[in-house]
Scaffold this active site. Sequence first.
Site, PDB file in Angstrom:
ATOM      1  N   ASP A 219      32.116  42.912  36.066  1.00 16.13           N
ATOM      2  CA  ASP A 219      33.607  42.859  36.712  1.00 16.13           C
ATOM      3  C   ASP A 219      34.676  43.621  35.781  1.00 16.13           C
ATOM      4  O   ASP A 219      35.743  43.060  35.810  1.00 16.13           O
ATOM      5  CB  ASP A 219      33.858  41.415  36.768  1.00 16.13           C
ATOM      6  CG  ASP A 219      33.276  40.832  37.939  1.00 16.13           C
ATOM      7  OD1 ASP A 219      33.089  41.646  38.898  1.00 16.13           O
ATOM      8  OD2 ASP A 219      33.132  39.637  38.085  1.00 16.13           O
ATOM      9  N   LYS A 222      38.244  44.494  37.112  1.00 15.81           N
ATOM     10  CA  LYS A 222      39.064  43.374  37.228  1.00 15.81           C
ATOM     11  C   LYS A 222      40.266  43.473  36.152  1.00 15.81           C
ATOM     12  O   LYS A 222      41.396  42.800  36.315  1.00 15.81           O
ATOM     13  CB  LYS A 222      38.570  42.124  37.343  1.00 15.81           C
ATOM     14  CG  LYS A 222      37.823  41.830  38.724  1.00 15.81           C
ATOM     15  CD  LYS A 222      37.258  40.335  38.381  1.00 15.81           C
ATOM     16  CE  LYS A 222      36.671  39.855  39.709  1.00 15.81           C
ATOM     17  NZ  LYS A 222      36.104  38.539  39.463  1.00 15.81           N
ATOM     18  N   HIS A 271      27.522  46.177  42.810  1.00 17.09           N
ATOM     19  CA  HIS A 271      27.342  44.762  42.883  1.00 17.09           C
ATOM     20  C   HIS A 271      27.685  43.841  43.745  1.00 17.09           C
ATOM     21  O   HIS A 271      27.267  42.841  43.670  1.00 17.09           O
ATOM     22  CB  HIS A 271      27.438  44.538  41.301  1.00 17.09           C
ATOM     23  CG  HIS A 271      28.909  44.034  41.090  1.00 17.09           C
ATOM     24  ND1 HIS A 271      29.789  45.149  40.784  1.00 17.09           N
ATOM     25  CD2 HIS A 271      29.568  42.648  41.194  1.00 17.09           C
ATOM     26  CE1 HIS A 271      30.923  44.246  40.651  1.00 17.09           C
ATOM     27  NE2 HIS A 271      30.914  43.148  40.801  1.00 17.09           N
ATOM     28  N   ASP A 300      24.707  37.238  39.798  1.00 19.52           N
ATOM     29  CA  ASP A 300      26.206  36.831  39.698  1.00 19.52           C
ATOM     30  C   ASP A 300      26.464  35.597  40.543  1.00 19.52           C
ATOM     31  O   ASP A 300      27.067  34.861  40.353  1.00 19.52           O
ATOM     32  CB  ASP A 300      27.027  38.207  40.533  1.00 19.52           C
ATOM     33  CG  ASP A 300      28.316  38.126  40.246  1.00 19.52           C
ATOM     34  OD1 ASP A 300      28.824  37.143  39.695  1.00 19.52           O
ATOM     35  OD2 ASP A 300      29.102  39.076  40.974  1.00 19.52           O
TER      36      ASP A 300
HETATM   37 FE   LIG Z   1      32.270  41.463  40.965  1.00 18.60          FE
END
Ligand SMILES: [Fe+2]
Length: 376
Positions: A219, A222, A271, A300
Amino acid sequence: MILLVNHDPVSRSQLRERIAAVCPPGMEVVAAASTEEALGVLYTLREQHRPVELVIAIQGMPGIPGGRFLEIVNAQFPGVGKILLSDTPSLDEAISALNNAGLDKYIPTPWDPEDVKFTITALLRQREMKLLNEKLLADLQVRNSQLTTALGNLEQARSDMEHSYIQTVESLAIALEAKDRYTAGHSQRVSKFARLIARSLGLPKEEVSIVAQVALLHDIGKIGMMDKILNKPSNLTPEEREAIKSHPVIGAQILMPVSTFSKHVAGIKHHHEMYDGSGYPDRLKGKDIPLHARIVCLADAFDAMTSTRPYRVGLPMEFAIQEMRKMAGIQFCPECVEAFIRVLKTVGVAGEEPADAAPSEDASGPFRDVDLPTGT
Ligand SMILES: [Fe+2]
């Protein structure tokens, strides 16, 4: 400089004139009347760092014969050119002089002026070429050494830059955890689950490590998003939802410049792809989705289901297993699901948060956008 050794004054004078006539400009011709005098001249010139190019000796010298004298020159002054002018020519003498004195040329009587001239010119030219080649070779070696050093410095700089970039990305991953208050510790847990799945699938050790790193950084895209979106407690607008959905591509772009991450990029970019082709960013389907991405997607989702967050309690592991089975072939790769369940039922998720708390109202549907804040 050329050194002529001849005991006969008349012959010495004539030879000296002939030699001088064929010498290049600036080349000096020195004459000695005996081998002893000639050796003295050679030692003196060496002390004065004045190079002698060629020594020309007569064989029939009183005292030390010319051939023997040139043997001494060969031993004491390596690299000097040597010509023996023989007034008592014989095959044995020629062979002995050529072998023992490292002779460049053996010229028997009568000494043909043209032959002497040609030999001297050729030898001087040969020596000039040899010196030039040696100089060029030395220059080349220096350049080569400089190039090797420069390449080493360049490689070190590239390595330092890459190391620095990796440290920056790792710092970004830590910063992301701090930024997204709903998912503290999420990346580390996903990394641990991804490692378990990869091992259960029988992937090689090196690839298991890469999968774990992909999960840790999945991630990272982000990081550029505003806190007000990431931590928004209420429903996201369609624009905000789209902005968040760009994070896999942004993450891939962050890692792409570094060769160290070349094997990580695809796993991060994909992903959020779904096994049935309904995911993003490229709506890849089935095994077109890179394996690392399929593993991270499952890890995840499992963490999103089982971890307790401020807005809901984590699901029990058995319930999560049922959900993963239900979504195998739809959201998840069936092989990854089976591999993960195999691990969960044998060794479990030792060391992780307890996953046996009762599910809350809003905990039943975090599958589609497991990374999105609540309500997405
Ligand atoms: Fe993600």
